[in-house]
Scaffold this active site. Structure first.
Site, PDB file in Angstrom:
ATOM      1  N   ASP A   1      22.222 -12.695 -31.312  1.00 57.48           N
ATOM      2  CA  ASP A   1      21.905 -11.704 -32.352  1.00 57.48           C
ATOM      3  C   ASP A   1      20.429 -11.790 -32.753  1.00 57.48           C
ATOM      4  OD1 ASP A   1      22.331  -9.707 -34.163  1.00 57.48           O
ATOM      5  OD2 ASP A   1      23.366 -10.952 -35.633  1.00 57.48           O
TER       6      ASP A   1
ATOM      7  N   LEU B   1      28.640 -23.726 -12.614  1.00 56.25           N
ATOM      8  CA  LEU B   1      28.698 -23.146 -13.967  1.00 56.25           C
ATOM      9  C   LEU B   1      29.443 -21.829 -13.848  1.00 56.25           C
ATOM     10  CD1 LEU B   1      27.577 -22.949 -16.999  1.00 56.25           C
ATOM     11  CD2 LEU B   1      25.756 -21.543 -16.031  1.00 56.25           C
TER      12      LEU B   1
ATOM     13  N   HIS C   1      15.516  -6.356 -26.852  1.00 58.46           N
ATOM     14  CA  HIS C   1      16.592  -6.689 -25.894  1.00 58.46           C
ATOM     15  C   HIS C   1      15.987  -7.229 -24.595  1.00 58.46           C
ATOM     16  CE1 HIS C   1      19.433  -5.043 -28.626  1.00 58.46           C
ATOM     17  NE2 HIS C   1      19.123  -3.770 -28.437  1.00 58.46           N
TER      18      HIS C   1
HETATM   19  C1  FPP Z   1      22.254  -8.206 -30.847  1.00 59.08           C
HETATM   20  O1  FPP Z   1      20.996  -8.000 -31.448  1.00 59.08           O
HETATM   21  C2  FPP Z   1      22.126  -8.146 -29.392  1.00 59.08           C
HETATM   22  C3  FPP Z   1      22.738  -7.230 -28.610  1.00 59.08           C
HETATM   23  C4  FPP Z   1      23.631  -6.174 -29.130  1.00 59.08           C
HETATM   24  C5  FPP Z   1      22.508  -7.218 -27.135  1.00 59.08           C
HETATM   25  C6  FPP Z   1      22.357  -8.536 -26.447  1.00 59.08           C
HETATM   26  C7  FPP Z   1      21.863  -8.284 -25.081  1.00 59.08           C
HETATM   27  C8  FPP Z   1      20.890  -8.982 -24.429  1.00 59.08           C
HETATM   28  C9  FPP Z   1      20.282 -10.199 -24.957  1.00 59.08           C
HETATM   29  C10 FPP Z   1      20.362  -8.523 -23.120  1.00 59.08           C
HETATM   30  C11 FPP Z   1      21.318  -8.309 -21.994  1.00 59.08           C
HETATM   31  C12 FPP Z   1      22.232  -9.447 -21.701  1.00 59.08           C
HETATM   32  C13 FPP Z   1      22.417 -10.032 -20.471  1.00 59.08           C
HETATM   33  C14 FPP Z   1      23.526 -11.005 -20.283  1.00 59.08           C
HETATM   34  C15 FPP Z   1      21.561  -9.742 -19.314  1.00 59.08           C
HETATM   35  P1  FPP Z   1      20.790  -6.756 -32.412  1.00 59.08           P
HETATM   36  O2  FPP Z   1      20.297  -5.628 -31.611  1.00 59.08           O
HETATM   37  O3  FPP Z   1      22.056  -6.485 -33.160  1.00 59.08           O
HETATM   38  O4  FPP Z   1      19.687  -7.317 -33.376  1.00 59.08           O
HETATM   39  P2  FPP Z   1      19.506  -6.988 -34.928  1.00 59.08           P
HETATM   40  O5  FPP Z   1      20.737  -7.496 -35.639  1.00 59.08           O
HETATM   41  O6  FPP Z   1      18.279  -7.761 -35.287  1.00 59.08           O
HETATM   42  O7  FPP Z   1      19.321  -5.510 -35.040  1.00 59.08           O
END
Ligand code: FPP
Length: 245
Positions: free
Chosen positions: A23, A134, A40
């Site tokens: 997050d 893994l 992201h």
């Molecule tokens: C939450 O942060 C994160 C996500 C919804 C996406 C997570 C995805 C990645 C890290 C990249 C792709 C993953 C892989 C496995 C290649 P948020 O957007 O909710 O952040 P915020 O709460 O600060 O708005």
């Protein structure tokens, strides 16, 4: 210097299965005046670093919450950006993951994914299915409640046709109908960004997981943060509802 044998024998084992709620990508980007999708993108670098460091820490299973069933509600450009990052990650990393003995498994609702992504993840799962160093589980279009409902439906179908009696339904039977069948429950769940909730992640499987909340935003999460969380896990006493005596 190597540790004396006695203290090695007494060291609590590392978590076999670590599950991470990644997050804070949006806030990381916002703090820099950048679009959310760049947060992201930076998050993928953190994914790569964590995956590369699991084995050193004794972790056998790593589950990453990449996209929840609720994330479809985000603006179309953000959803498209996240899907593109997943495509790139699998295309670019598959060879290295395969060489390093990583088995890939995807959990979540594939019906909602674009056909080319379904083909990519099917291929990644097939090419890595015999690897054991893994297991990397990516939760994609995943919701814990949906997963439990789907399991209940399949069990109910068996009851309806007389294959199963209601009194034969146990926790083990339910677990065997989840997408995580064959994967041990997470010992440790880490959530970054300071938020303290599970957000529909592995609701059944986390019944006795240790939870660690870290203030850093996901793109800033590094190998030393994973090692610190594993260290904290090893200092905790797990009682599974018993007294610990
Ligand atoms: C939450 O942060 C994160 C996500 C919804 C996406 C997570 C995805 C990645 C890290 C990249 C792709 C993953 C892989 C496995 C290649 P948020 O957007 O909710 O952040 P915020 O709460 O600060 O708005």
């Amino acid at each position: 210097m190597s540790q004396p044998v006695a203290s090695q024998a007494l060291a609590p084992p590392p978590p076999r299965h670590v599950a991470i709620i990644m997050d804070g990508n949006g806030r990381w980007a916002k703090a820099r005046g950048l679009p959310r999708n760049l947060g992201h993108r930076q998050g993928v670098d953190a994914v790569r670093e964590v995956v590369r460091n699991c084995r050193k820490l004794g972790i056998e299973y790593l589950t990453l919450y990449a996209f929840s069933s609720e994330n479809w509600k985000r603006p179309e450009t953000e959803v498209a950006g996240l899907m593109e990052l997943l495509r790139l990650y699998i295309r670019r990393e598959l060879e290295e993951l395969r060489r390093n003995g990583v088995r890939i498994r995807i959990i979540g609702d594939r019906a909602k994914l674009a056909p080319d992504i379904v083909a990519l993840i099917d291929d990644a799962e097939t090419k890595t299915r015999d690897n054991r160093a893994l297991t990397l589980i990516i939760a994609l279009s995943y919701g814990g409640q949906d997963e439990i409902v789907a399991a209940c439906r399949r069990i109910a179908e068996q009851v309806a046709v007389g294959k199963l009696a209601p009194e034969q339904i146990t926790a083990d039977v339910l677990a065997a109908h989840l997408q995580t069948v064959g994967i041990p429950d997470p010992d440790l769940v880490i959530r970054t960004s300071g938020e303290q909730r599970l957000s529909n992640f592995l609701l059944w499987q986390t019944a006795y997981s240790e939870l660690i909340f870290i203030d850093k935003l996901w793109p800033d999460f590094a190998a030393e943060d994973l090692a610190a969380a594993v260290g904290e896990f090893q200092r905790r006493e797990r009682r599974y509802g018993g007294s610990g005596e």
